[in-house]
Design a protein around this motif. Structure first.
Motif, PDB file in Angstrom:
ATOM      1  N   GLU A  10      -4.097 -64.338  -4.386  1.00  0.00           N
ATOM      2  CA  GLU A  10      -5.126 -63.703  -5.217  1.00  0.00           C
ATOM      3  C   GLU A  10      -5.287 -62.229  -4.865  1.00  0.00           C
ATOM      4  OE1 GLU A  10      -8.800 -65.874  -5.047  1.00  0.00           O
ATOM      5  OE2 GLU A  10      -7.829 -67.741  -5.679  1.00  0.00           O
ATOM      6  N   ARG A  11      -5.271 -61.913  -3.583  1.00  0.00           N
ATOM      7  CA  ARG A  11      -5.459 -60.523  -3.166  1.00  0.00           C
ATOM      8  C   ARG A  11      -4.278 -59.670  -3.595  1.00  0.00           C
ATOM      9  NH1 ARG A  11      -8.273 -57.121   0.461  1.00  0.00           N
ATOM     10  NH2 ARG A  11      -9.995 -58.532   0.075  1.00  0.00           N
ATOM     11  N   LEU A  12      -3.057 -60.161  -3.371  1.00  0.00           N
ATOM     12  CA  LEU A  12      -1.876 -59.393  -3.778  1.00  0.00           C
ATOM     13  C   LEU A  12      -1.856 -59.200  -5.298  1.00  0.00           C
ATOM     14  CD1 LEU A  12       0.889 -60.905  -1.466  1.00  0.00           C
ATOM     15  CD2 LEU A  12      -0.383 -58.767  -1.151  1.00  0.00           C
ATOM     16  N   ASP A  13      -2.155 -60.264  -6.041  1.00  0.00           N
ATOM     17  CA  ASP A  13      -2.206 -60.163  -7.505  1.00  0.00           C
ATOM     18  C   ASP A  13      -3.251 -59.143  -7.950  1.00  0.00           C
ATOM     19  OD1 ASP A  13      -0.220 -62.078  -7.709  1.00  0.00           O
ATOM     20  OD2 ASP A  13      -1.578 -63.701  -8.325  1.00  0.00           O
ATOM     21  N   ALA A  14      -4.416 -59.155  -7.309  1.00  0.00           N
ATOM     22  CA  ALA A  14      -5.490 -58.225  -7.662  1.00  0.00           C
ATOM     23  C   ALA A  14      -5.072 -56.778  -7.394  1.00  0.00           C
ATOM     24  CB  ALA A  14      -6.767 -58.566  -6.890  1.00  0.00           C
ATOM     25  N   GLU A  15      -4.424 -56.549  -6.258  1.00  0.00           N
ATOM     26  CA  GLU A  15      -3.982 -55.186  -5.925  1.00  0.00           C
ATOM     27  C   GLU A  15      -2.956 -54.697  -6.945  1.00  0.00           C
ATOM     28  OE1 GLU A  15      -5.273 -53.181  -3.795  1.00  0.00           O
ATOM     29  OE2 GLU A  15      -6.427 -54.557  -2.546  1.00  0.00           O
ATOM     30  N   ILE A  16      -2.003 -55.549  -7.282  1.00  0.00           N
ATOM     31  CA  ILE A  16      -0.957 -55.162  -8.233  1.00  0.00           C
ATOM     32  C   ILE A  16      -1.558 -54.946  -9.617  1.00  0.00           C
ATOM     33  CG2 ILE A  16       1.147 -55.954  -9.391  1.00  0.00           C
ATOM     34  CD1 ILE A  16       1.825 -57.330  -6.630  1.00  0.00           C
ATOM     35  N   SER A  17      -2.474 -55.819 -10.032  1.00  0.00           N
ATOM     36  CA  SER A  17      -3.136 -55.671 -11.329  1.00  0.00           C
ATOM     37  C   SER A  17      -3.946 -54.385 -11.404  1.00  0.00           C
ATOM     38  CB  SER A  17      -4.051 -56.865 -11.604  1.00  0.00           C
ATOM     39  OG  SER A  17      -3.289 -58.036 -11.767  1.00  0.00           O
ATOM     40  N   ALA A  18      -4.456 -53.942 -10.258  1.00  0.00           N
ATOM     41  CA  ALA A  18      -5.242 -52.702 -10.210  1.00  0.00           C
ATOM     42  C   ALA A  18      -4.345 -51.461 -10.174  1.00  0.00           C
ATOM     43  CB  ALA A  18      -6.160 -52.719  -8.995  1.00  0.00           C
ATOM     44  N   GLY A  19      -3.034 -51.672 -10.238  1.00  0.00           N
ATOM     45  CA  GLY A  19      -2.118 -50.540 -10.246  1.00  0.00           C
ATOM     46  C   GLY A  19      -1.613 -50.123  -8.884  1.00  0.00           C
ATOM     47  N   HIS A  20      -1.969 -50.870  -7.855  1.00  0.00           N
ATOM     48  CA  HIS A  20      -1.491 -50.581  -6.497  1.00  0.00           C
ATOM     49  C   HIS A  20      -0.175 -51.338  -6.315  1.00  0.00           C
ATOM     50  CE1 HIS A  20      -6.052 -50.373  -5.708  1.00  0.00           C
ATOM     51  NE2 HIS A  20      -5.614 -49.245  -6.224  1.00  0.00           N
ATOM     52  N   THR A  21       0.910 -50.715  -6.742  1.00  0.00           N
ATOM     53  CA  THR A  21       2.189 -51.432  -6.788  1.00  0.00           C
ATOM     54  C   THR A  21       3.094 -51.167  -5.591  1.00  0.00           C
ATOM     55  OG1 THR A  21       3.121 -49.679  -8.151  1.00  0.00           O
ATOM     56  CG2 THR A  21       2.174 -51.585  -9.297  1.00  0.00           C
TER      57      THR A  21
END
Length: 121
Positions: A33-44
């Motif tokens: 969930e945390r990794l998905d949230a970071e990536i969804s927020a544009g932190h790729t």
């Protein structure tokens, strides 16, 4: 059983996700969930700090592979930093040392990520 702790912070061009405790079938969904949230927020461009991880099973490895695929799908990256000997042995046995960039420390991983992203920009 150790609980799982996860925190994140911006480190130059990358986002550091620090993980602590045990990553297993019960706690891996929180990391996903945390990794998905970071990536969804544009932190790729992610660096996953593993210095405080005391145990990781196949569920945790699966989450890391999924995070790498998600980051790459957005032209990003996910590297691992500071795994202890036991975690590194699991990564080696499973062949994931050929899949992930693995750094001895968070500082080295963030520095490398800054170099890659500045070359791309």
């Amino acid at each position: 059983m150790d609980g799982l702790t996860i925190s994140s912070e911006s480190r130059g061009a990358s986002t550091l996700v620090r993980v602590g405790g045990e990553v297993d079938a019960y706690t891996a969904p929180m990391l996903r969930e945390r990794l998905d949230a970071e990536i969804s927020a544009g932190h790729t461009h992610l660096v996953v700090g593993l210095e405080e991880v005391s145990f990781m099973d196949s569920s945790g490895l699966s989450v890391l592979v999924g995070g790498l695929a998600a980051a790459r799908s957005r032209n990003g990256s996910l590297s691992l930093a500071g795994p202890d000997e036991r975690i590194l042995r699991v990564l080696t046995i499973t062949g994931l040392t050929d899949v992930f960039e693995i750094f001895p420390s968070v500082g080295a991983a963030c520095e490398a990520a800054d170099g890659v992203t500045s070359q791309v920009s």
